[in-house]
Design an enzyme around this catalytic site. Structure first.
Site, PDB file in Angstrom:
ATOM      1  N   ASN A 100     111.666   7.437   1.195  1.00 19.96           N
ATOM      2  CA  ASN A 100     112.848   7.762   2.004  1.00 19.96           C
ATOM      3  C   ASN A 100     113.771   6.552   1.915  1.00 19.96           C
ATOM      4  O   ASN A 100     113.552   5.550   2.597  1.00 19.96           O
ATOM      5  CB  ASN A 100     112.413   8.039   3.450  1.00 19.96           C
ATOM      6  CG  ASN A 100     113.570   8.462   4.332  1.00 19.96           C
ATOM      7  OD1 ASN A 100     114.732   8.475   3.891  1.00 19.96           O
ATOM      8  ND2 ASN A 100     113.280   8.799   5.565  1.00 19.96           N
ATOM      9  N   ARG A 136     112.971  12.047  -0.123  1.00 24.15           N
ATOM     10  CA  ARG A 136     113.750  12.736   0.893  1.00 24.15           C
ATOM     11  C   ARG A 136     115.222  12.570   0.534  1.00 24.15           C
ATOM     12  O   ARG A 136     115.684  11.442   0.333  1.00 24.15           O
ATOM     13  CB  ARG A 136     113.471  12.108   2.256  1.00 24.15           C
ATOM     14  CG  ARG A 136     114.293  12.735   3.338  1.00 24.15           C
ATOM     15  CD  ARG A 136     114.028  12.101   4.669  1.00 24.15           C
ATOM     16  NE  ARG A 136     114.726  12.863   5.693  1.00 24.15           N
ATOM     17  CZ  ARG A 136     114.793  12.503   6.958  1.00 24.15           C
ATOM     18  NH1 ARG A 136     114.194  11.414   7.361  1.00 24.15           N
ATOM     19  NH2 ARG A 136     115.449  13.236   7.829  1.00 24.15           N
ATOM     20  N   HIS A 139     117.113  17.924   9.415  1.00 24.87           N
ATOM     21  CA  HIS A 139     115.691  17.935   9.818  1.00 24.87           C
ATOM     22  C   HIS A 139     114.989  19.161   9.237  1.00 24.87           C
ATOM     23  O   HIS A 139     113.981  19.629   9.786  1.00 24.87           O
ATOM     24  CB  HIS A 139     115.511  18.000  11.355  1.00 24.87           C
ATOM     25  CG  HIS A 139     116.004  16.825  12.115  1.00 24.87           C
ATOM     26  ND1 HIS A 139     116.698  16.949  13.304  1.00 24.87           N
ATOM     27  CD2 HIS A 139     115.905  15.496  11.878  1.00 24.87           C
ATOM     28  CE1 HIS A 139     117.000  15.754  13.769  1.00 24.87           C
ATOM     29  NE2 HIS A 139     116.532  14.845  12.915  1.00 24.87           N
ATOM     30  N   ARG A 188     124.142   9.919  19.544  1.00 24.38           N
ATOM     31  CA  ARG A 188     125.164  10.877  19.089  1.00 24.38           C
ATOM     32  C   ARG A 188     125.570  11.801  20.222  1.00 24.38           C
ATOM     33  O   ARG A 188     124.723  12.230  21.012  1.00 24.38           O
ATOM     34  CB  ARG A 188     124.629  11.732  17.931  1.00 24.38           C
ATOM     35  CG  ARG A 188     124.333  10.949  16.675  1.00 24.38           C
ATOM     36  CD  ARG A 188     124.038  11.920  15.523  1.00 24.38           C
ATOM     37  NE  ARG A 188     123.437  11.225  14.404  1.00 24.38           N
ATOM     38  CZ  ARG A 188     122.227  11.482  13.910  1.00 24.38           C
ATOM     39  NH1 ARG A 188     121.480  12.447  14.417  1.00 24.38           N
ATOM     40  NH2 ARG A 188     121.765  10.801  12.898  1.00 24.38           N
ATOM     41  N   GLU A 248     106.955  15.258   8.082  1.00 22.54           N
ATOM     42  CA  GLU A 248     107.901  15.507   6.985  1.00 22.54           C
ATOM     43  C   GLU A 248     107.369  14.949   5.668  1.00 22.54           C
ATOM     44  O   GLU A 248     107.553  15.544   4.609  1.00 22.54           O
ATOM     45  CB  GLU A 248     109.258  14.867   7.321  1.00 22.54           C
ATOM     46  CG  GLU A 248     109.936  15.573   8.490  1.00 22.54           C
ATOM     47  CD  GLU A 248     111.066  14.765   9.099  1.00 22.54           C
ATOM     48  OE1 GLU A 248     112.189  14.897   8.642  1.00 22.54           O
ATOM     49  OE2 GLU A 248     110.804  14.001  10.049  1.00 22.54           O
TER      50      GLU A 248
END
Ligand code: ADP
Length: 398
Positions: free
Chosen positions: A7, A91, A180, A241, A385
Protein backbone atom coordinates in the site's frame (compact mmCIF):
# COMPACT_ATOMS: atom_id res chain seq x y z
CA UNK A 1 2.17 -19.37 -1.21
CA UNK A 2 3.71 -15.94 -0.42
CA UNK A 3 2.00 -12.79 -1.62
CA UNK A 4 3.54 -9.40 -0.90
CA UNK A 5 0.80 -6.82 -0.37
CA UNK A 6 1.83 -3.20 -0.91
CA UNK A 7 0.00 0.00 0.00
CA UNK A 8 2.09 2.88 -1.32
CA UNK A 9 1.44 6.47 -0.24
CA UNK A 10 3.24 9.60 -1.38
CA UNK A 11 5.95 9.37 1.30
CA UNK A 12 5.20 6.00 2.89
CA UNK A 13 4.80 2.37 1.90
CA UNK A 14 3.12 -0.35 3.99
CA UNK A 15 3.73 -4.01 3.26
CA UNK A 16 2.64 -7.45 4.42
CA UNK A 17 3.91 -10.84 3.36
CA UNK A 18 1.09 -13.34 3.68
CA UNK A 19 -0.29 -16.70 2.68
CA UNK A 20 -3.58 -16.00 0.83
CA UNK A 21 -5.01 -19.42 1.73
CA UNK A 22 -4.50 -19.27 5.49
CA UNK A 23 -4.32 -15.49 5.93
CA UNK A 24 -1.17 -15.99 8.03
CA UNK A 25 1.07 -12.90 7.90
CA UNK A 26 4.75 -13.79 8.27
CA UNK A 27 6.12 -10.24 8.12
CA UNK A 28 4.84 -6.72 7.86
CA UNK A 29 6.17 -3.22 8.08
CA UNK A 30 6.29 0.37 7.02
CA UNK A 31 8.69 2.59 5.09
CA UNK A 32 8.33 6.24 6.06
CA UNK A 33 9.85 9.56 5.03
CA UNK A 34 10.44 8.42 1.45
CA UNK A 35 11.95 11.35 -0.48
CA UNK A 36 13.17 12.96 2.77
CA UNK A 37 15.56 10.53 4.46
CA UNK A 38 13.96 7.13 5.02
CA UNK A 39 12.97 4.87 7.93
CA UNK A 40 11.98 1.21 7.91
CA UNK A 41 9.99 -0.46 10.68
CA UNK A 42 9.79 -4.21 10.19
CA UNK A 43 8.09 -6.96 12.18
CA UNK A 44 8.93 -10.60 11.50
CA UNK A 45 5.75 -12.04 12.99
CA UNK A 46 6.79 -15.65 12.40
CA UNK A 47 9.91 -14.97 14.54
CA UNK A 48 8.40 -12.48 16.99
CA UNK A 49 11.07 -9.85 16.24
CA UNK A 50 10.88 -6.16 15.39
CA UNK A 51 13.49 -3.79 14.03
CA UNK A 52 13.71 -0.11 13.07
CA UNK A 53 16.37 1.12 10.66
CA UNK A 54 17.28 4.44 9.07
CA UNK A 55 17.82 3.65 5.38
CA UNK A 56 18.16 6.30 2.65
CA UNK A 57 15.00 6.22 0.50
CA UNK A 58 15.21 8.98 -2.10
CA UNK A 59 12.41 7.25 -4.07
CA UNK A 60 9.96 4.34 -3.71
CA UNK A 61 12.48 2.13 -5.52
CA UNK A 62 14.94 2.29 -2.61
CA UNK A 63 12.05 1.70 -0.20
CA UNK A 64 11.06 -1.50 -2.03
CA UNK A 65 14.71 -2.57 -2.13
CA UNK A 66 14.92 -2.06 1.63
CA UNK A 67 11.80 -4.24 2.02
CA UNK A 68 13.32 -6.96 -0.21
CA UNK A 69 16.56 -6.88 1.79
CA UNK A 70 14.91 -7.13 5.18
CA UNK A 71 12.59 -9.95 4.03
CA UNK A 72 15.65 -12.10 3.18
CA UNK A 73 17.84 -10.80 6.04
CA UNK A 74 19.56 -13.51 8.08
CA UNK A 75 18.35 -12.10 11.38
CA UNK A 76 15.00 -10.41 10.63
CA UNK A 77 14.05 -12.07 7.35
CA UNK A 78 11.32 -14.66 6.87
CA UNK A 79 12.21 -16.04 3.42
CA UNK A 80 15.42 -17.39 1.90
CA UNK A 81 15.26 -15.42 -1.33
CA UNK A 82 13.01 -13.03 -3.25
CA UNK A 83 12.11 -15.95 -5.55
CA UNK A 84 9.91 -17.24 -2.72
CA UNK A 85 7.56 -14.28 -3.28
CA UNK A 86 5.00 -15.58 -5.79
CA UNK A 87 3.39 -12.27 -6.70
CA UNK A 88 2.79 -8.72 -5.51
CA UNK A 89 -0.64 -7.17 -4.90
CA UNK A 90 -1.05 -3.39 -4.81
CA UNK A 91 -3.79 -1.32 -3.27
CA UNK A 92 -4.77 1.36 -5.79
CA UNK A 93 -7.14 4.11 -4.71
CA UNK A 94 -8.98 5.18 -7.84
CA UNK A 95 -9.91 2.92 -10.73
CA UNK A 96 -12.37 5.48 -12.15
CA UNK A 97 -14.96 3.75 -14.34
CA UNK A 98 -12.23 1.74 -16.05
CA UNK A 99 -11.87 -1.03 -13.47
CA UNK A 100 -14.77 -3.13 -12.23
CA UNK A 101 -12.39 -5.67 -10.69
CA UNK A 102 -8.76 -6.30 -9.84
CA UNK A 103 -6.37 -6.78 -12.75
CA UNK A 104 -2.87 -7.99 -13.61
CA UNK A 105 -0.49 -5.06 -14.00
CA UNK A 106 0.33 -4.48 -17.68
CA UNK A 107 1.31 -1.34 -19.60
CA UNK A 108 -2.40 -0.82 -20.43
CA UNK A 109 -3.37 -1.21 -16.77
CA UNK A 110 -0.73 1.32 -15.71
CA UNK A 111 -1.91 3.73 -18.40
CA UNK A 112 -5.50 3.42 -17.15
CA UNK A 113 -4.34 4.08 -13.56
CA UNK A 114 -2.48 7.12 -14.90
CA UNK A 115 -5.64 8.34 -16.64
CA UNK A 116 -7.43 8.19 -13.28
CA UNK A 117 -4.93 10.60 -11.66
CA UNK A 118 -7.28 13.62 -12.05
CA UNK A 119 -9.83 11.65 -9.97
CA UNK A 120 -7.31 10.53 -7.30
CA UNK A 121 -4.61 13.21 -7.49
CA UNK A 122 -3.00 12.40 -4.13
CA UNK A 123 -3.04 8.61 -4.14
CA UNK A 124 -2.86 7.30 -7.72
CA UNK A 125 0.59 8.78 -8.49
CA UNK A 126 1.94 7.18 -5.29
CA UNK A 127 0.26 3.84 -6.09
CA UNK A 128 1.88 3.91 -9.54
CA UNK A 129 5.26 4.69 -8.00
CA UNK A 130 4.87 1.60 -5.82
CA UNK A 131 4.06 -0.55 -8.87
CA UNK A 132 6.95 0.82 -10.92
CA UNK A 133 9.39 0.47 -8.02
CA UNK A 134 8.45 -3.22 -7.73
CA UNK A 135 8.94 -3.67 -11.48
CA UNK A 136 12.47 -2.30 -11.12
CA UNK A 137 13.31 -4.18 -7.92
CA UNK A 138 11.76 -7.51 -9.00
CA UNK A 139 11.72 -7.63 -12.82
CA UNK A 140 9.21 -10.13 -14.19
CA UNK A 141 7.42 -10.71 -10.86
CA UNK A 142 3.65 -10.86 -11.49
CA UNK A 143 1.79 -7.89 -10.04
CA UNK A 144 -1.89 -7.21 -9.48
CA UNK A 145 -3.73 -3.92 -8.89
CA UNK A 146 -6.70 -3.99 -6.51
CA UNK A 147 -8.90 -0.88 -6.61
CA UNK A 148 -10.68 0.79 -3.72
CA UNK A 149 -13.46 1.80 -6.12
CA UNK A 150 -14.02 -1.51 -7.98
CA UNK A 151 -16.59 -3.14 -5.67
CA UNK A 152 -18.88 -0.14 -6.08
CA UNK A 153 -18.99 -0.32 -9.87
CA UNK A 154 -22.21 -2.38 -9.74
CA UNK A 155 -24.15 0.69 -8.53
CA UNK A 156 -26.99 1.68 -10.87
CA UNK A 157 -26.91 5.14 -12.51
CA UNK A 158 -29.61 6.47 -10.17
CA UNK A 159 -27.14 5.88 -7.31
CA UNK A 160 -23.94 7.04 -8.96
CA UNK A 161 -25.02 10.01 -11.10
CA UNK A 162 -24.88 13.51 -9.63
CA UNK A 163 -27.82 15.75 -10.50
CA UNK A 164 -25.62 18.22 -12.40
CA UNK A 165 -25.35 18.85 -16.18
CA UNK A 166 -24.58 15.67 -18.12
CA UNK A 167 -21.39 16.98 -19.71
CA UNK A 168 -19.62 16.79 -16.34
CA UNK A 169 -20.36 13.08 -16.34
CA UNK A 170 -19.72 12.29 -20.01
CA UNK A 171 -16.69 14.58 -20.52
CA UNK A 172 -15.17 14.66 -17.04
CA UNK A 173 -16.34 11.38 -15.44
CA UNK A 174 -17.69 13.19 -12.38
CA UNK A 175 -19.92 10.71 -10.52
CA UNK A 176 -20.11 8.79 -7.27
CA UNK A 177 -17.37 6.15 -7.16
CA UNK A 178 -17.08 5.22 -3.49
CA UNK A 179 -14.05 3.92 -1.58
CA UNK A 180 -13.04 1.27 1.00
CA UNK A 181 -14.39 -1.10 -1.69
CA UNK A 182 -11.98 -3.89 -0.79
CA UNK A 183 -13.20 -3.73 2.81
CA UNK A 184 -16.88 -3.57 1.83
CA UNK A 185 -16.36 -6.56 -0.47
CA UNK A 186 -14.47 -8.60 2.14
CA UNK A 187 -16.93 -7.91 4.92
CA UNK A 188 -20.14 -8.35 2.89
CA UNK A 189 -18.81 -11.61 1.41
CA UNK A 190 -17.88 -12.86 4.86
CA UNK A 191 -21.30 -11.88 6.22
CA UNK A 192 -23.02 -13.84 3.45
CA UNK A 193 -20.80 -16.88 4.22
CA UNK A 194 -21.47 -16.63 7.95
CA UNK A 195 -25.22 -16.34 7.31
CA UNK A 196 -25.10 -19.59 5.32
CA UNK A 197 -25.65 -18.06 1.88
CA UNK A 198 -27.10 -15.11 0.10
CA UNK A 199 -30.66 -16.41 0.61
CA UNK A 200 -30.28 -15.45 4.30
CA UNK A 201 -28.46 -12.21 3.59
CA UNK A 202 -30.10 -10.58 0.57
CA UNK A 203 -29.83 -7.08 1.91
CA UNK A 204 -26.69 -6.15 3.84
CA UNK A 205 -25.65 -2.72 5.08
CA UNK A 206 -21.92 -2.48 5.76
CA UNK A 207 -20.71 0.24 8.14
CA UNK A 208 -16.93 0.68 7.72
CA UNK A 209 -16.25 3.06 10.60
CA UNK A 210 -12.63 4.01 11.19
CA UNK A 211 -10.67 7.18 10.88
CA UNK A 212 -12.25 7.34 7.42
CA UNK A 213 -15.81 6.00 7.36
CA UNK A 214 -18.21 4.84 4.68
CA UNK A 215 -21.36 2.77 4.40
CA UNK A 216 -22.55 0.58 1.58
CA UNK A 217 -25.85 -1.01 0.62
CA UNK A 218 -25.27 -4.51 -0.76
CA UNK A 219 -27.98 -6.58 -2.47
CA UNK A 220 -27.26 -10.24 -3.24
CA UNK A 221 -23.55 -9.58 -2.80
CA UNK A 222 -23.46 -6.58 -5.15
CA UNK A 223 -23.04 -2.96 -4.17
CA UNK A 224 -26.13 -0.82 -4.82
CA UNK A 225 -25.04 2.41 -3.17
CA UNK A 226 -22.27 3.83 -1.03
CA UNK A 227 -21.76 6.96 1.00
CA UNK A 228 -18.45 8.27 -0.36
CA UNK A 229 -18.50 9.98 -3.74
CA UNK A 230 -16.08 11.23 -6.34
CA UNK A 231 -13.64 11.45 -3.45
CA UNK A 232 -13.54 10.07 0.11
CA UNK A 233 -14.79 13.43 1.44
CA UNK A 234 -18.47 12.57 1.05
CA UNK A 235 -20.83 10.69 3.36
CA UNK A 236 -20.79 10.63 7.16
CA UNK A 237 -18.52 12.95 9.18
CA UNK A 238 -15.15 11.28 9.84
CA UNK A 239 -12.03 11.79 11.96
CA UNK A 240 -11.02 14.96 10.12
CA UNK A 241 -13.35 15.00 7.07
CA UNK A 242 -16.60 16.92 7.04
CA UNK A 243 -18.65 14.34 5.15
CA UNK A 244 -21.63 15.60 3.13
CA UNK A 245 -21.90 19.38 3.09
CA UNK A 246 -23.95 21.99 1.22
CA UNK A 247 -21.67 23.34 -1.57
CA UNK A 248 -22.77 26.88 -0.65
CA UNK A 249 -20.82 26.56 2.61
CA UNK A 250 -17.67 26.22 0.49
CA UNK A 251 -18.56 29.28 -1.58
CA UNK A 252 -19.32 31.32 1.55
CA UNK A 253 -16.02 30.45 3.25
CA UNK A 254 -13.97 31.04 0.11
CA UNK A 255 -15.54 34.45 -0.44
CA UNK A 256 -15.46 35.66 3.14
CA UNK A 257 -11.98 34.39 4.10
CA UNK A 258 -10.28 34.74 0.72
CA UNK A 259 -9.51 31.02 0.61
CA UNK A 260 -8.76 29.19 -2.61
CA UNK A 261 -10.76 26.08 -3.52
CA UNK A 262 -7.75 23.92 -2.63
CA UNK A 263 -7.33 25.60 0.76
CA UNK A 264 -11.02 25.17 1.49
CA UNK A 265 -10.87 21.48 0.51
CA UNK A 266 -7.83 20.96 2.74
CA UNK A 267 -9.83 22.41 5.62
CA UNK A 268 -12.77 20.09 4.84
CA UNK A 269 -10.48 17.04 4.54
CA UNK A 270 -8.02 17.63 7.36
CA UNK A 271 -9.51 20.02 9.91
CA UNK A 272 -13.18 19.07 9.99
CA UNK A 273 -15.19 16.03 11.08
CA UNK A 274 -15.26 15.00 14.74
CA UNK A 275 -11.98 16.85 15.28
CA UNK A 276 -13.77 20.12 14.46
CA UNK A 277 -17.07 19.26 16.15
CA UNK A 278 -15.20 18.45 19.38
CA UNK A 279 -13.52 21.89 19.21
CA UNK A 280 -10.16 20.26 18.59
CA UNK A 281 -10.27 17.58 21.31
CA UNK A 282 -9.27 14.82 18.87
CA UNK A 283 -9.99 12.98 15.64
CA UNK A 284 -9.53 9.74 17.57
CA UNK A 285 -12.72 8.18 18.93
CA UNK A 286 -10.99 6.83 22.06
CA UNK A 287 -9.99 10.38 23.04
CA UNK A 288 -13.53 11.59 22.34
CA UNK A 289 -14.99 8.84 24.54
CA UNK A 290 -12.61 9.79 27.35
CA UNK A 291 -13.32 13.54 27.04
CA UNK A 292 -17.10 13.00 26.86
CA UNK A 293 -16.92 10.82 29.98
CA UNK A 294 -15.24 13.80 31.74
CA UNK A 295 -18.19 15.98 30.74
CA UNK A 296 -16.75 17.65 27.62
CA UNK A 297 -19.88 18.75 25.75
CA UNK A 298 -18.18 19.36 22.41
CA UNK A 299 -16.73 15.83 22.43
CA UNK A 300 -20.20 14.50 23.25
CA UNK A 301 -21.68 16.48 20.37
CA UNK A 302 -19.08 14.99 18.00
CA UNK A 303 -19.98 11.46 19.11
CA UNK A 304 -23.73 12.18 18.90
CA UNK A 305 -23.46 13.72 15.44
CA UNK A 306 -21.39 10.79 14.14
CA UNK A 307 -23.88 8.22 15.46
CA UNK A 308 -26.82 10.26 14.13
CA UNK A 309 -25.41 10.55 10.61
CA UNK A 310 -24.48 6.84 10.45
CA UNK A 311 -27.99 5.96 11.67
CA UNK A 312 -29.50 8.19 8.96
CA UNK A 313 -27.49 6.40 6.28
CA UNK A 314 -28.63 3.03 7.63
CA UNK A 315 -32.23 4.24 7.36
CA UNK A 316 -31.63 5.51 3.84
CA UNK A 317 -30.02 2.25 2.74
CA UNK A 318 -32.77 0.16 4.31
CA UNK A 319 -35.16 2.18 2.14
CA UNK A 320 -32.93 1.78 -0.93
CA UNK A 321 -32.71 -2.00 -0.44
CA UNK A 322 -36.40 -2.45 0.43
CA UNK A 323 -35.50 -3.64 3.93
CA UNK A 324 -32.41 -5.02 5.61
CA UNK A 325 -31.37 -8.52 6.72
CA UNK A 326 -27.93 -7.75 8.19
CA UNK A 327 -26.05 -4.72 9.43
CA UNK A 328 -22.29 -5.23 9.71
CA UNK A 329 -19.88 -3.08 11.70
CA UNK A 330 -16.20 -3.08 10.78
CA UNK A 331 -12.91 -1.09 10.98
CA UNK A 332 -11.36 0.60 14.05
CA UNK A 333 -14.51 2.14 15.53
CA UNK A 334 -16.97 -0.42 14.17
CA UNK A 335 -14.99 -3.38 15.49
CA UNK A 336 -14.02 -1.94 18.87
CA UNK A 337 -16.52 0.59 20.12
CA UNK A 338 -19.55 -1.07 21.65
CA UNK A 339 -20.77 2.30 22.91
CA UNK A 340 -20.74 3.76 19.38
CA UNK A 341 -22.51 0.69 17.95
CA UNK A 342 -25.15 1.03 20.66
CA UNK A 343 -25.66 4.75 19.97
CA UNK A 344 -25.98 4.11 16.24
CA UNK A 345 -28.55 1.34 16.73
CA UNK A 346 -30.48 3.30 19.35
CA UNK A 347 -33.66 4.24 17.50
CA UNK A 348 -33.46 1.53 14.85
CA UNK A 349 -35.86 -0.75 16.72
CA UNK A 350 -38.58 0.15 14.21
CA UNK A 351 -36.46 -1.54 11.52
CA UNK A 352 -36.26 -4.73 13.56
CA UNK A 353 -32.87 -4.08 15.16
CA UNK A 354 -32.44 -5.31 18.77
CA UNK A 355 -28.92 -5.26 20.21
CA UNK A 356 -27.81 -7.71 22.89
CA UNK A 357 -26.03 -5.49 25.43
CA UNK A 358 -23.75 -8.30 26.63
CA UNK A 359 -22.68 -9.50 23.20
CA UNK A 360 -22.15 -5.89 22.13
CA UNK A 361 -19.34 -5.65 24.67
CA UNK A 362 -17.25 -8.05 22.56
CA UNK A 363 -14.52 -6.52 20.41
CA UNK A 364 -12.53 -7.40 17.35
CA UNK A 365 -14.02 -10.80 16.55
CA UNK A 366 -16.69 -12.20 14.22
CA UNK A 367 -19.81 -12.12 16.32
CA UNK A 368 -23.55 -11.47 16.14
CA UNK A 369 -24.38 -8.66 18.57
CA UNK A 370 -28.16 -8.64 18.08
CA UNK A 371 -30.60 -10.67 20.22
CA UNK A 372 -31.77 -14.05 18.94
CA UNK A 373 -35.23 -12.59 18.20
CA UNK A 374 -33.87 -9.51 16.38
CA UNK A 375 -35.34 -9.45 12.86
CA UNK A 376 -32.13 -7.84 11.58
CA UNK A 377 -28.89 -9.68 12.40
CA UNK A 378 -26.26 -7.21 13.53
CA UNK A 379 -22.69 -8.41 13.05
CA UNK A 380 -19.20 -7.29 13.97
CA UNK A 381 -16.84 -8.62 11.30
CA UNK A 382 -13.20 -7.49 11.41
CA UNK A 383 -12.10 -6.29 8.01
CA UNK A 384 -8.97 -7.57 6.28
CA UNK A 385 -8.26 -5.60 3.12
CA UNK A 386 -4.75 -7.07 2.84
CA UNK A 387 -6.10 -10.62 2.78
CA UNK A 388 -8.60 -9.68 0.05
CA UNK A 389 -5.76 -8.12 -1.98
CA UNK A 390 -3.61 -11.23 -1.45
CA UNK A 391 -6.47 -13.53 -2.48
CA UNK A 392 -7.20 -11.53 -5.66
CA UNK A 393 -3.48 -11.51 -6.46
CA UNK A 394 -3.16 -15.28 -5.97
CA UNK A 395 -6.31 -15.92 -8.03
CA UNK A 396 -5.24 -13.74 -10.97
CA UNK A 397 -1.63 -14.98 -11.09
CA UNK A 398 -2.33 -18.70 -10.57
P1 ADP B 1 -8.09 4.00 9.31
O1 ADP B 1 -9.23 4.64 8.59
O2 ADP B 1 -6.95 4.92 9.59
O3 ADP B 1 -7.70 2.63 8.77
P2 ADP B 1 -9.03 2.47 11.62
O4 ADP B 1 -9.99 1.58 10.94
O5 ADP B 1 -7.76 1.88 12.13
O6 ADP B 1 -8.70 3.75 10.75
O7 ADP B 1 -9.80 3.17 12.83
C1 ADP B 1 -9.16 4.11 13.66
C2 ADP B 1 -10.19 4.63 14.63
O8 ADP B 1 -10.68 3.54 15.43
C3 ADP B 1 -9.63 5.67 15.59
O9 ADP B 1 -10.46 6.81 15.65
C4 ADP B 1 -9.68 4.94 16.93
O10 ADP B 1 -9.93 5.81 17.97
C5 ADP B 1 -10.84 4.01 16.74
N1 ADP B 1 -10.81 2.96 17.76
C6 ADP B 1 -9.94 1.95 17.90
N2 ADP B 1 -10.21 1.25 19.03
C7 ADP B 1 -11.26 1.84 19.63
C8 ADP B 1 -12.02 1.61 20.84
N3 ADP B 1 -11.75 0.61 21.64
N4 ADP B 1 -13.03 2.45 21.11
C9 ADP B 1 -13.32 3.49 20.30
N5 ADP B 1 -12.66 3.76 19.15
C10 ADP B 1 -11.65 2.95 18.84
Amino acid sequence: MNILVINAGSSSLKYQLMDPDTGVVTAKGLCERIGLDGKLTHKALSKGTKVEKDIPMPTHKEAIEAVMNILVDGEYGVIGSVDEIDAVGHRVLHGGDKFVESCIVTEDCKQAIRECIPLGPLHNPANLMGIEACEKAMPGKPQVAVFDTAFHMTMPPKAYRYAIPTKYYTDDHLRRYGFHGTSHRFVSKRCIELMGGVENAHRVIVCHLGNGSSLSAVKDGKCQDTSMGLSPLAGVPMGTRSGDIDACVVQFIMNKYGMSADECLTMLNKKSGVLALSDGVSSDFRDLDAAAAQGNEAAQLALDKFAYEVRKYIGAYAAALGGVDCIVFTAGVGENSGSMRASICDGLEYLGVKLDAEKNKLRGEEVVISTSDSKVKVWVIPTNEELMIAQDTAELTK
